[in-house]
Design a protein around this motif. Structure first.
Motif, short mmCIF file in Angstrom:
data_model
loop_
_atom_site.label_atom_id
_atom_site.label_comp_id
_atom_site.label_asym_id
_atom_site.label_seq_id
_atom_site.Cartn_x
_atom_site.Cartn_y
_atom_site.Cartn_z
N LEU A 100 15.39 -1.91 3.11
CA LEU A 100 14.10 -2.10 3.77
C LEU A 100 13.46 -3.43 3.39
CD1 LEU A 100 12.55 1.43 3.04
CD2 LEU A 100 13.54 0.67 5.21
N LEU A 110 10.10 -4.70 2.05
CA LEU A 110 9.01 -4.06 1.34
C LEU A 110 7.87 -5.05 1.15
CD1 LEU A 110 11.26 -2.30 -1.32
CD2 LEU A 110 10.31 -1.29 0.77
N ARG A 170 2.38 -3.07 9.43
CA ARG A 170 3.59 -2.26 9.57
C ARG A 170 3.60 -1.53 10.92
NH1 ARG A 170 5.40 2.86 9.18
NH2 ARG A 170 7.56 3.11 8.45
N SER A 202 9.11 -0.40 12.95
CA SER A 202 8.37 -0.22 11.69
C SER A 202 9.12 0.65 10.69
CB SER A 202 6.99 0.40 11.97
OG SER A 202 7.12 1.65 12.62
N ASN A 203 10.12 1.40 11.15
CA ASN A 203 10.92 2.23 10.24
C ASN A 203 11.72 1.39 9.25
OD1 ASN A 203 12.39 1.52 12.75
ND2 ASN A 203 14.11 2.54 11.76
N GLY A 243 8.66 -1.05 4.49
CA GLY A 243 8.01 -0.22 3.48
C GLY A 243 7.04 -1.07 2.69
N GLN A 252 -1.81 6.94 5.22
CA GLN A 252 -0.37 7.19 5.12
C GLN A 252 0.38 6.00 4.49
OE1 GLN A 252 0.39 8.32 9.29
NE2 GLN A 252 0.59 10.44 8.60
N TYR A 253 -0.35 5.23 3.68
CA TYR A 253 0.25 4.10 2.95
C TYR A 253 1.31 4.60 1.98
CZ TYR A 253 0.58 0.44 -0.64
OH TYR A 253 1.03 -0.48 -1.55
N ASP A 300 3.13 7.14 2.07
CA ASP A 300 4.34 7.68 2.71
C ASP A 300 5.45 6.64 2.76
OD1 ASP A 300 2.83 9.91 3.14
OD2 ASP A 300 2.66 9.68 5.32
N HIS A 301 5.06 5.37 2.70
CA HIS A 301 6.03 4.28 2.84
C HIS A 301 6.09 3.39 1.60
CE1 HIS A 301 6.22 5.59 6.97
NE2 HIS A 301 4.91 5.51 7.04
N LYS A 311 7.55 2.35 -1.78
CA LYS A 311 8.88 2.56 -2.36
C LYS A 311 9.03 2.07 -3.79
CE LYS A 311 10.27 4.22 1.58
NZ LYS A 311 10.48 5.69 1.72
#
Length: 274
Positions: free
Chosen positions: A137, A139, A161, A167-168, A171, A201-202, A204-205, A207
Motif C-alpha cells: 500500500l 501509506l 484518500r 482508494s483501496n 492507507g 474511519q481513519y 480503519d486504514h 497501518k
C-alpha cells in the motif's frame, strides 16, 4: 506489541531484517533506495525475497519509506519523476513483502490557490495507483506543519484518500511527533483524537505508527524527533497513547536518535516495558 526502528539497508534487505531481529525488534522500517534521490533503483530481487522469507519465518513486519525528495503535490516533469520513483519503491516493498511505502502528505507553497496542492496530490496518487496492482500500500503520513498547516488534520488525510479513484490502495501512517508538533494531539486529548478518527474511519486504514517524541512543544510546527524518554511528550502521555485500542496491534517504528549510551535496542525494551 510490534516495536521496531528504522534500519539501514547498506548491507541489503535481508541484513536489515536480521539486524531488526538482533536488536529485539518485531518490526522495522527502511529506505528502499538512496533516501536523497528519486533515481530508479535496479534492486537485488533475490536479496529482497530472502528478506521476505526471513521476516515471515521470524514474525517480523517491515515497511518502506519514500526518499526525502518525494512530494505528491507536483506536476509535469517533476510528477513523472515522483510517480516513477513511487512505483519503484512499491516494487521493492512488494518483493520484501512489506506492508507498503510511507509517503508524506503533499505540500505546495507556490500557489495562491489553497486547493491546488490537494488537486495535484490526488492526481499524482491516481497516476501511481492506476499503474500498481501489487499488495503493498501507499501509506500517507500526517505532516508536522513546518511548511504550513496542510496535511496536519485527520479530515484532510481521509478526504484525500476518498478522492483517489482506487482508494483501496491507500492507507495511513500516524507520526506521534508530527501529531504533537501540529497540535492535533497535545498529549492530553488522545480520547478526542480517537473519537474523531473513529467517526472519520481513519483508523480503519491506519497501518503503522511512527513512535517519536518531540524536541519542541505542542503546536510548535517543528519536526524534530526526540527519544521516547526525553521530549515534550511525557512518559505518562506516551503510556496513555500506547494503551489506546485503535493502535495497540499496529507496528510501531522508532525514528529517534541513537547513541553509545542509548541504542534502539535499549529504547525498544523501554517501550515494551511501558
Amino acid at each position: 506489541m510490534n516495536v521496531g526502528a528504522h534500519i539501514s539497508i547498506r548491507h541489503g534487505y535481508l541484513q536489515a531484517a536480521q539486524t531488526a531481529k538482533k536488536i529485539g525488534a518485531s518490526a522495522f522500517q527502511y529506505f528502499p533506495k538512496n533516501p536523497r534521490s528519486l533515481t530508479i533503483k535496479e534492486f537485488d530481487e533475490t536479496d529482497a525475497m530472502k528478506c521476505a522469507h526471513y521476516c515471515k519465518e521470524q514474525g517480523i513486519i517491515s515497511v518502506a519509506h519514500t526518499p526525502y525528495p518525494t512530494n505528491l503535490s507536483v506536476k509535469d516533469q517533476e510528477r513523472e519523476k515522483v510517480v516513477a520513483s513511487l512505483l519503484n519503491d512499491l516494487m521493492i516493498a512488494e518483493a520484501c513483502q512489506s506492508l507498503g511505502v510511507i509517503v508524506h502528505f503533499g505540500v505546495l507553497t507556490s500557489s495562491d490557490d489553497p486547493l491546488e496542492g490537494y488537486k495535484l496530490m490526488i492526481e499524482t496518487l491516481n497516476e501511481v495507483t492506476s499503474q500498481w496492482d501489487g499488495e503493498a500500500l501507499l501509506l500517507i503520513e500526517n505532516n508536522a506543519g513546518k511548511n504550513g498547516p496542510v496535511g496536519t488534520t485527520l479530515e484532510e488525510l481521509v478526504q484525500v484518500r476518498k478522492l483517489v479513484d482506487e482508494s483501496n490502495k491507500i492507507g495511513f501512517c500516524f507520526d506521534t511527533c508530527h501529531g504533537f508538533a501540529s497540535g492535533l494531539w497535545n498529549g492530553n486529548n488522545w480520547d478526542e483524537v480517537e473519537e474523531k478518527g473513529n467517526d472519520l474511519q481513519y483508523f480503519d486504514h491506519l497501518k503503522v505508527i511512527h513512535l517519536n517524541n518531540s524536541m519542541y512543544s505542542t503546536s510548535s510546527m517543528r519536526d524534530r524527533h526526540a527519544n521516547i524518554n526525553n521530549g515534550y511528550i511525557s512518559i505518562e502521555q506516551i503510556k496513555g497513547f500506547l494503551s489506546s485500542p485503535v493502535i495497540k496491534e499496529l507496528p510501531m517504528i522508532l525514528e529517534t536518535p541513537t547513541s553509545m549510551s542509548f541504542s534502539h535496542q535499549d529504547e525498544i525494551m523501554m517501550v515494551k516495558s511501558l
